[in-house]
Scaffold this active site. Structure first.
Site, PDB file in Angstrom:
ATOM      1  N   LYS A   1      37.365  46.535  44.211  1.00 34.21           N
ATOM      2  CA  LYS A   1      37.536  45.176  44.728  1.00 34.21           C
ATOM      3  C   LYS A   1      38.628  44.424  43.964  1.00 34.21           C
ATOM      4  CE  LYS A   1      34.615  44.989  48.126  1.00 34.21           C
ATOM      5  NZ  LYS A   1      35.090  44.836  49.511  1.00 34.21           N
TER       6      LYS A   1
ATOM      7  N   SER B   1      34.792  40.154  47.637  1.00 35.65           N
ATOM      8  CA  SER B   1      33.537  39.847  46.968  1.00 35.65           C
ATOM      9  C   SER B   1      33.847  39.000  45.747  1.00 35.65           C
ATOM     10  CB  SER B   1      32.862  41.163  46.554  1.00 35.65           C
ATOM     11  OG  SER B   1      31.832  40.947  45.622  1.00 35.65           O
TER      12      SER B   1
ATOM     13  N   TYR C   1      32.830  50.140  42.148  1.00 41.39           N
ATOM     14  CA  TYR C   1      32.982  49.149  43.222  1.00 41.39           C
ATOM     15  C   TYR C   1      33.788  47.949  42.735  1.00 41.39           C
ATOM     16  CZ  TYR C   1      31.591  45.766  46.826  1.00 41.39           C
ATOM     17  OH  TYR C   1      31.588  44.819  47.819  1.00 41.39           O
TER      18      TYR C   1
END
Length: 356
Positions: free
Chosen positions: A158, A141, A154
């Site tokens: 990542k 991402s 999150y």
């Protein structure tokens, strides 16, 4: 590995980007192993894979369980004979300020989203390294480089995937292995996660615009699986803009996101049924009595199905050749113009010498 019928594993295949990627692999005739927790979503995904022209294998697994992931990989290898491509995509998240996320919730997001990739990669390598062949695609991402408010767990996961993948890539290059790893950095995508993610925001969770359809991500993942010499692919103009801005002016981006990042990730009116609950953090969203959520979320009206930047990223070599040809053409044209001007000047001053 760009051609031929491959044995592909997609984690998080029951919905969203994983679901769209499974369909895209099936459309080229690949055999696709679908790994996820949700049984309703897996069954529906398997049906889509078969209708698209592929062969489906359903394996229910929690990616945070290392032994279960190893067993799942062995089940795939036994059924398909090998594993050519492994796509790490499964994740979990919490939409809330960091101080409102419990230690157990933060740990769970990290175990699924980061360690799930680690365990998946280890399981894939166990089958790829002896054959000295295979590709691992890490679905990332823009948040792997640029953290945003309300998604600290999150974003941390990542970022960890990004560092882990770079280390692994260096090790594979050092050993001259033909096993490849690459990473695909995604923009905001129209997936069902915003309806099932655990959220403690006053409004309903939503992606930051612009929003892309999951098929855009799926095309990039399938392309990366066949062209893994590239270390990374950026998908969507917003991803490219965010990563470039973060590299050039990260402090400015901090202040910008502090002003806009809270409102841009939620919308009104609130829907209490999606606030404060466990979401899919501890159990699959379709549950024992749930339903299939599919690949798309509720943002079809605004999501875009094509990305010029994603096309350019997939066709970088072709564009490079075109740009080189255009550059050479411009250089030749400029040289001819200079030569013509020089000849004309020569004719004016020394015409009797140069003109025959």
């Amino acid at each position: 590995m760009a051609e031929g019928r491959r044995a592909v594993v997609v984690t998080g295949a029951s919905g969203g980007v994983g679901r769209a990627a499974a369909r895209a692999f099936a459309a080229r005739g690949d055999r696709v192993a679908l790994l996820a927790r949700g049984r309703e979503g897996l069954a529906a995904a398997a049906d889509e894979v078969q209708r698209a022209g592929g062969e489906a294998l359903v394996v229910s697994v929690d990616m945070s369980d290392a032994k279960a992931v190893e067993d799942a990989a062995q089940q795939v290898a036994d059924a398909f004979g090998r594993i050519d491509v492994w796509v790490n995509n499964a994740f979990a998240g919490v939409f809330a300020p960091f101080t409102e996320i419990t230690p157990d919730e933060f740990r769970r997001v990290t175990e699924v989203t980061y360690l799930g990739y680690v365990f998946g990669t280890r399981a894939a390598l166990r089958h790829m390294l002896p054959r000295n062949r295979g590709t691992i695609v890490q679905v990332g991402s823009a948040l792997a480089y640029r953290g945003v408010p309300l998604q600290s767990a999150y974003c941390g996961a990542k970022h960890a995937i990004q560092g882990f993948n770079e280390s692994l890539r260096c090790e594979l290059l050092h050993s001259r292995s033909r096993v490849r790893t690459t990473m695909v950095q995604l923009p905001a995508v129209n997936t069902p996660q915003f309806d099932w993610v655990l959220s403690r925001m006053p409004g309903q969770a939503r992606p930051v615009a612009p929003v892309y359809q999951p098929e855009v991500a799926a095309r990039a993942i399938v392309h990366a699986a066949g062209h893994a010499r590239r270390r990374e692919y950026w998908v969507g103009g917003s991803t490219a803009a965010a990563l470039i801005a973060n590299a050039v002016a990260p402090g400015f981006l901090d202040r910008y996101l502090a002003r806009t990042g809270f409102d841009s990730q939620q919308e009104q009116p609130t829907r209490d049924e999606h606030r404060g609950g466990p979401g899919n953090l501890w159990s699959p969203a379709d549950g024992p009595h749930g339903h299939d959520h599919g690949a798309h979320g509720r943002f079809d009206d605004e999501a875009v199905a094509h990305s010029p930047q994603e096309w350019a990223s997939r066709n970088r070599s072709r564009m490079g050749t075109g740009l080189l040809a255009a550059g050479l053409g411009a250089a030749v044209t400029a040289g001819l113009r200079r030569r013509t001007r020089g000849t004309r000047r020569s004719q004016g001053s020394w015409g009797s010498t140069f003109v025959r």
